[in-house]
Design an enzyme around this catalytic site. Structure first.
Site, PDB file in Angstrom:
ATOM      1  N   GLU A  34      -6.585 -14.171  12.501  1.00 16.26           N
ATOM      2  CA  GLU A  34      -7.278 -15.038  13.455  1.00 16.26           C
ATOM      3  C   GLU A  34      -8.436 -15.765  12.790  1.00 16.26           C
ATOM      4  O   GLU A  34      -8.620 -16.961  12.974  1.00 16.26           O
ATOM      5  CB  GLU A  34      -7.774 -14.217  14.645  1.00 16.26           C
ATOM      6  CG  GLU A  34      -8.539 -15.012  15.677  1.00 16.26           C
ATOM      7  CD  GLU A  34      -7.692 -16.041  16.421  1.00 16.26           C
ATOM      8  OE1 GLU A  34      -8.278 -17.001  16.948  1.00 16.26           O
ATOM      9  OE2 GLU A  34      -6.463 -15.901  16.479  1.00 16.26           O
ATOM     10  N   TYR A  78      -5.820 -22.206   0.524  1.00 18.37           N
ATOM     11  CA  TYR A  78      -4.535 -21.644   0.936  1.00 18.37           C
ATOM     12  C   TYR A  78      -3.386 -22.207   0.103  1.00 18.37           C
ATOM     13  O   TYR A  78      -2.466 -21.482  -0.263  1.00 18.37           O
ATOM     14  CB  TYR A  78      -4.282 -21.881   2.426  1.00 18.37           C
ATOM     15  CG  TYR A  78      -5.329 -21.258   3.324  1.00 18.37           C
ATOM     16  CD1 TYR A  78      -5.895 -20.019   3.034  1.00 18.37           C
ATOM     17  CD2 TYR A  78      -5.767 -21.905   4.470  1.00 18.37           C
ATOM     18  CE1 TYR A  78      -6.855 -19.448   3.852  1.00 18.37           C
ATOM     19  CE2 TYR A  78      -6.721 -21.337   5.299  1.00 18.37           C
ATOM     20  CZ  TYR A  78      -7.270 -20.112   4.986  1.00 18.37           C
ATOM     21  OH  TYR A  78      -8.214 -19.547   5.795  1.00 18.37           O
ATOM     22  N   ASN A  86     -10.403 -29.077   7.642  1.00 25.89           N
ATOM     23  CA  ASN A  86     -11.013 -28.095   6.743  1.00 25.89           C
ATOM     24  C   ASN A  86     -10.316 -28.110   5.375  1.00 25.89           C
ATOM     25  O   ASN A  86      -9.622 -27.170   5.007  1.00 25.89           O
ATOM     26  CB  ASN A  86     -10.968 -26.706   7.388  1.00 25.89           C
ATOM     27  CG  ASN A  86     -11.858 -25.710   6.678  1.00 25.89           C
ATOM     28  OD1 ASN A  86     -12.330 -25.963   5.573  1.00 25.89           O
ATOM     29  ND2 ASN A  86     -12.058 -24.569   7.314  1.00 25.89           N
ATOM     30  N   VAL A 117     -16.230 -16.272   4.692  1.00 27.72           N
ATOM     31  CA  VAL A 117     -17.078 -15.764   3.618  1.00 27.72           C
ATOM     32  C   VAL A 117     -18.348 -16.607   3.646  1.00 27.72           C
ATOM     33  O   VAL A 117     -18.281 -17.843   3.749  1.00 27.72           O
ATOM     34  CB  VAL A 117     -16.373 -15.866   2.243  1.00 27.72           C
ATOM     35  CG1 VAL A 117     -17.319 -15.450   1.122  1.00 27.72           C
ATOM     36  CG2 VAL A 117     -15.110 -15.016   2.226  1.00 27.72           C
ATOM     37  N   GLY A 162     -14.002 -15.215  -5.356  1.00 30.32           N
ATOM     38  CA  GLY A 162     -12.749 -14.492  -5.184  1.00 30.32           C
ATOM     39  C   GLY A 162     -12.721 -13.575  -3.976  1.00 30.32           C
ATOM     40  O   GLY A 162     -11.762 -12.832  -3.776  1.00 30.32           O
ATOM     41  N   ILE A 163     -13.759 -13.618  -3.158  1.00 24.01           N
ATOM     42  CA  ILE A 163     -13.849 -12.709  -2.019  1.00 24.01           C
ATOM     43  C   ILE A 163     -12.817 -13.063  -0.949  1.00 24.01           C
ATOM     44  O   ILE A 163     -12.169 -12.172  -0.389  1.00 24.01           O
ATOM     45  CB  ILE A 163     -15.292 -12.692  -1.460  1.00 24.01           C
ATOM     46  CG1 ILE A 163     -16.226 -12.111  -2.527  1.00 24.01           C
ATOM     47  CG2 ILE A 163     -15.366 -11.894  -0.159  1.00 24.01           C
ATOM     48  CD1 ILE A 163     -17.699 -12.310  -2.285  1.00 24.01           C
ATOM     49  N   TYR A 210     -19.864 -23.229  11.275  1.00 23.03           N
ATOM     50  CA  TYR A 210     -19.167 -23.960  10.213  1.00 23.03           C
ATOM     51  C   TYR A 210     -18.091 -24.874  10.794  1.00 23.03           C
ATOM     52  O   TYR A 210     -17.913 -26.004  10.346  1.00 23.03           O
ATOM     53  CB  TYR A 210     -18.545 -22.973   9.216  1.00 23.03           C
ATOM     54  CG  TYR A 210     -17.686 -23.638   8.173  1.00 23.03           C
ATOM     55  CD1 TYR A 210     -18.265 -24.322   7.102  1.00 23.03           C
ATOM     56  CD2 TYR A 210     -16.300 -23.607   8.259  1.00 23.03           C
ATOM     57  CE1 TYR A 210     -17.475 -24.948   6.148  1.00 23.03           C
ATOM     58  CE2 TYR A 210     -15.501 -24.232   7.304  1.00 23.03           C
ATOM     59  CZ  TYR A 210     -16.095 -24.902   6.253  1.00 23.03           C
ATOM     60  OH  TYR A 210     -15.311 -25.533   5.323  1.00 23.03           O
ATOM     61  N   GLU A 211     -17.390 -24.379  11.816  1.00 18.94           N
ATOM     62  CA  GLU A 211     -16.309 -25.153  12.426  1.00 18.94           C
ATOM     63  C   GLU A 211     -16.809 -26.109  13.508  1.00 18.94           C
ATOM     64  O   GLU A 211     -16.013 -26.712  14.214  1.00 18.94           O
ATOM     65  CB  GLU A 211     -15.251 -24.202  13.002  1.00 18.94           C
ATOM     66  CG  GLU A 211     -14.513 -23.439  11.926  1.00 18.94           C
ATOM     67  CD  GLU A 211     -13.448 -22.505  12.459  1.00 18.94           C
ATOM     68  OE1 GLU A 211     -13.465 -22.164  13.664  1.00 18.94           O
ATOM     69  OE2 GLU A 211     -12.576 -22.102  11.660  1.00 18.94           O
ATOM     70  N   GLY A 245     -16.181 -18.894  -3.796  1.00 20.18           N
ATOM     71  CA  GLY A 245     -15.868 -19.171  -5.194  1.00 20.18           C
ATOM     72  C   GLY A 245     -15.913 -17.939  -6.085  1.00 20.18           C
ATOM     73  O   GLY A 245     -15.685 -18.037  -7.288  1.00 20.18           O
TER      74      GLY A 245
END
Length: 168
Positions: free
Chosen positions: A93, A141, A134, A97, A105-106, A35-36, A103
């Site tokens: 670190e 956040y 990101n 998900v 709420g995890i 993903y990153e 989406g």
């Protein structure tokens, strides 16, 4: 069986990772790296994770998120220390998900559990970093009232530069 931590999400619970979860943890690490756009930087192995997460000296802890008994996310964290506060902190670190479970709420449940753990352990703060590009994570956040520390720049030594300084 590890103790389950309930969440406000139906069919979702968290639990601290056990040694048998190492392949799962490594899978999440690789998914996060993809993903990153950093998949080529993952050098972690199951052997390394076993030694560093569950060996004699445990350097970090992992919370796993399950939805309908499927592992769908993780948070890897460790203790830091604030000299100004004179107390430890928790440094997150990595938080990840699976995309198809975002989406729900995890991620919030993982962070809420870490916030509770921060308070239970009498830590001064919960901190983490996020890649500048990101924006979905930054928006998430921000929605939690987390504040970016724009006045700080992260520095890192690795590889040859680390070796050079160590042998200076």
């Amino acid at each position: 069986m590890p103790q389950q931590i309930s969440t406000d999400i139906p069919n979702c619970h968290l639990q601290f990772a056990q040694e048998e979860d190492i392949p799962l943890i490594l899978g999440f690490i690789r998914s996060l790296a993809e993903y990153e756009k950093m998949a080529d930087e993952v050098v972690a192995t199951e052997k390394l994770l076993k030694e560093k997460l569950f060996g004699e000296q445990q350097y970090a802890e992992v919370l796993l998120a399950f939805y309908d008994e499927e592992a769908v996310g993780f948070a890897l964290f460790f203790h830091s220390f604030s000299t100004f506060e004179g107390r430890p902190g928790i440094y997150l670190e990595d938080l990840f998900v699976k995309p198809e479970f975002r989406g729900k709420g995890i991620g919030t449940a993982l962070l809420k559990s870490l916030a509770q753990l921060t308070i239970e352990r009498d830590c001064a703060r919960l901190e983490w970093s996020v890649l500048n590009w990101n924006t979905p994570a930054i928006d998430f956040y921000d929605s939690l009232d987390a504040k970016p520390l724009d006045e700080w720049t992260t520095y890192r030594l690795t590889g040859e530069a680390l070796q050079k300084l160590a042998s200076f």
